[in-house]
Write an enzyme that holds these catalytic residues in place. Structure first.
Site, short mmCIF file in Angstrom:
data_model
loop_
_atom_site.label_atom_id
_atom_site.label_comp_id
_atom_site.label_asym_id
_atom_site.label_seq_id
_atom_site.Cartn_x
_atom_site.Cartn_y
_atom_site.Cartn_z
CD GLU A 93 -1.78 -9.78 4.72
OE1 GLU A 93 -1.74 -8.89 5.59
OE2 GLU A 93 -2.24 -9.61 3.58
CD GLU A 140 -1.82 -3.52 5.04
OE1 GLU A 140 -3.04 -3.27 4.93
OE2 GLU A 140 -1.26 -4.44 4.41
CG HIS A 178 -1.68 -1.38 1.27
ND1 HIS A 178 -2.73 -1.76 0.46
CD2 HIS A 178 -1.42 -2.46 2.06
CE1 HIS A 178 -3.09 -2.99 0.76
NE2 HIS A 178 -2.31 -3.44 1.73
CG HIS A 212 0.66 -6.77 2.45
ND1 HIS A 212 -0.26 -5.94 1.86
CD2 HIS A 212 1.56 -7.09 1.49
CE1 HIS A 212 0.06 -5.75 0.59
NE2 HIS A 212 1.15 -6.45 0.33
ZN ZN Z 1 -2.03 -5.18 2.74
#
Ligand code: ZN
Length: 323
Positions: free
Chosen positions: A285, A149, A112, A204
């Site tokens: 993640e 994030e 992102h 992430h």
């Molecule tokens: Zn993400």
């Protein structure tokens, strides 16, 4: 398409095993000791057991973020100053061309972008990921207190870059907080391909329901469709993924995800950043930002340093194991 099983072999390079032995013998730096250990494990057991087969999931709306209802993948909160512990210094590393990763190129992909929320038109534009079309990028998630994030991923990547540079690697980032939005997921993959990265990790954090917690590593499944051909990276990416799963668990204490995957591993065929990669690549993640305990860890700079160390150690182990 150039994705073949030989694409990532580099016959012109010196043998990695020799460098590994040097690294192990010169093991005065704890991080390198860890890397050496993992490297030896990888050499000894053929890169570890293959993970249990996990059925690829479908219908996920965004790269790396499971948008479970209600959707938590919106950067609704403004970025906060949760990063009070200080950012790692820019630039670093030992002398160029020295260290166990000298001559190697690593791609780090901070998921992102803090600017995405202000550029919805641009990031909502569909891009081709081979077997589907998908949004260029997403805003990502955030903690309930508003630590985004995108802030998290860039901070961890900066910390990992510093460690990897100190080991001699050439580190390429897909974005460095230096662009207003994006890049799109297809471009994130292309950057690694163009750099001819030896390995890539996309960082992430998830936005699952608050009762869920834990981390998981996402590996590419086989996709041969349109511009996507992961046939050359599935196996090496699995080896990288297992190493990262192990270093992250050992280094951070974060448990495996309770809500997805198996033993901290998942395989997906719907992520553009993986589908379009021609270099071994995995996503991690790191936890669930909507879970209080996970959020507490991710907003702690010392824990983020451990997360970055785990990423760097996995890449080091992978690259010093002959890849
Ligand atoms: Zn993400």
């Amino acid at each position: 398409m150039t994705g073949t099983t030989t694409e990532n072999q580099q016959p012109g390079r010196p043998r990695r095993a020799a460098r590994l032995r040097i690294a192990v013998l010169a093991c005065t730096v704890p991080a390198l000791c860890v890397a050496g250990w993992y490297g030896r494990q990888a050499l000894a057991d053929g890169h570890g057991a293959r993970p249990a087969a996990v059925a690829p999931s479908v219908g996920e709306p965004s790269d790396g973020t499971r948008s479970l209802p209600p959707s938590t993948d919106d950067a609704s909160g403004s970025p906060s100053s949760a990063d009070a512990g200080g950012s790692p210094s820019a630039g670093s590393g030992g002398p160029a061309g020295s260290g166990p990763l000298a001559g190697r190129t690593v791609l780090l992909d901070p998921g992102h972008n803090t600017g995405n929320a202000a550029h919805t038109t641009e990031i909502n534009r569909p891009v081709d990921i081979g077997n589907a079309r998908k949004e260029c990028d997403t805003t990502g998630t955030s903690t309930n207190a508003g630590y985004s994030e995108a802030e998290y991923t860039l901070d961890v990547v900066h910390r990992a870059r510093e460690i990897l540079r100190a080991r001699g690697a050439n580190v390429v980032l897909t974005q460095d907080g230096d662009r207003p939005w994006g890049p799109c997921i297809d471009e994130r993959a292309r950057i690694g391909n163009t750099a001819k990265a030896d390995a890539a990790v996309s960082v992430h954090a998830d936005g699952a329901p608050g009762s869920a917690h834990g981390f998981h590593v996402i590996m590419p499944g086989k996709v041969v469709a349109g511009a996507a051909d992961t046939s050359g990276i599935v196996d090496p990416s699995q080896r990288l993924g297992v190493l990262l799963r192990d270093t992250f668990k050992a280094g951070t204490g974060e448990p495996y995800a309770t809500y997805i995957g198996k033993d901290g591993l998942d395989t997906r065929t719907d992520l553009g950043g993986l589908n379009l990669s021609r270099v071994p690549k995995v996503f991690i993640e790191c936890g669930n930002m909507r879970n209080a305990e996970d959020a507490g860890r991710m907003t702690d700079p010392q824990w983020r340093q451990k997360a970055a160390q785990a990423v760097a150690d996995a890449l080091t182990a992978y690259l010093t194991a002959g890849h």
